[in-house]
Enzyme design. Sequence first.
Site, mmCIF file in Angstrom:
data_model
loop_
_atom_site.group_PDB
_atom_site.id
_atom_site.type_symbol
_atom_site.label_atom_id
_atom_site.label_comp_id
_atom_site.label_asym_id
_atom_site.label_seq_id
_atom_site.Cartn_x
_atom_site.Cartn_y
_atom_site.Cartn_z
ATOM 1 C CG HIS A 5 -1.838 1.085 1.375
ATOM 2 N ND1 HIS A 5 -1.938 1.854 2.502
ATOM 3 C CD2 HIS A 5 -2.755 1.563 0.501
ATOM 4 C CE1 HIS A 5 -2.882 2.752 2.331
ATOM 5 N NE2 HIS A 5 -3.388 2.603 1.133
ATOM 6 C CG HIS A 61 -2.685 9.573 0.349
ATOM 7 N ND1 HIS A 61 -3.349 10.399 1.232
ATOM 8 C CD2 HIS A 61 -3.452 8.470 0.242
ATOM 9 C CE1 HIS A 61 -4.457 9.803 1.641
ATOM 10 N NE2 HIS A 61 -4.545 8.626 1.056
HETATM 11 O O1 G3P Z 1 -6.748 2.131 -2.462
HETATM 12 C C1 G3P Z 1 -6.970 1.757 -1.154
HETATM 13 C C2 G3P Z 1 -6.613 2.831 -0.202
HETATM 14 O O2 G3P Z 1 -5.354 3.288 -0.561
HETATM 15 C C3 G3P Z 1 -7.597 3.947 -0.121
HETATM 16 O O3 G3P Z 1 -7.295 4.836 0.898
HETATM 17 O O4 G3P Z 1 -6.480 6.967 1.754
HETATM 18 O O5 G3P Z 1 -4.959 5.035 1.664
HETATM 19 O O6 G3P Z 1 -5.635 6.155 -0.427
HETATM 20 P P1 G3P Z 1 -6.030 5.783 0.964
HETATM 21 CA CA CA Z 2 -4.677 4.850 -2.058
#
Ligand code: G3P
Ligand code: CA
Length: 241
Positions: free
Chosen positions: A6, A49
């Site tokens: 992630h 992000h």
């Molecule tokens: O794509 C899954 C997740 O990344 C969504 O939340 O805020 O971490 O981008 P965020």
């Molecule tokens: Ca994300």
Amino acid sequence: MNIWAHRGCSQRYPENTLLAFEKAAELEGLTGIELDIQLTKDGYLVVYHDEKVDRTTDGTGEIRKKTLAELKKLRIDAGEGKWEQIPQMEEVLDLLKDKLKSGLLLNIELKNSVFPYEGMEEKILNLVRQYGVKERVIYSSFYALSLERIKTLESGVKTGILDTKVSDCLYKLKGRCGADALHPYWKGMDLPPERIKNYTVRAWFSGHLYPEKPTGTKLDLAALERQGITDVFLNEPEMYL
Ligand code: G3P
Ligand code: CA
């Protein structure tokens, strides 16, 4: 359970940087890498992000109000006197293209639910096509209209609809966005597993990010699987591989 990195390996390295992606690409058994894209004032796709650069760089302000050249001057502290930059999407594809062609997946999240970034869908589709990695990419967004647009612009692309609750993901999927997978928050599994058994369910976690210290607590992946989750986006995938 399929394991994804992630924002790259974002517990041990700064999120959404070439360093975090390079470390993820080295992991044996990793299903894929997730990242987030924003659009600059002069129309470039960058991997970041937040809508603003304040949280992880030495700059301030919104990405949509800055040029690529301005963003490239910003520094992201990677520790031990080392610095990373906000990557341009092309740089990430240059880094990962061989890995993608040999099986790694890439989830590109379009961060367009705050600012709808006109033309973002066309730009990312064109770039991915140019690199010849269309089959290895899954597009996601919280913004269902954007995923509908992606499907309209190009046939055969794969999408995953984001929301907090899996029920909201499912209702959006059944609407016109026509996504191929559900991307809920892991604590948002509010449907019985039978209701989602025919879907790919990729759950995301908030967790700790570099430079915060890890807690060392391990998730019970078998319990998550019993809830109908097929894939997990983890900040520290290396703990599970
Ligand atoms: O794509 C899954 C997740 O990344 C969504 O939340 O805020 O971490 O981008 P965020
Ligand atoms: Ca994300």
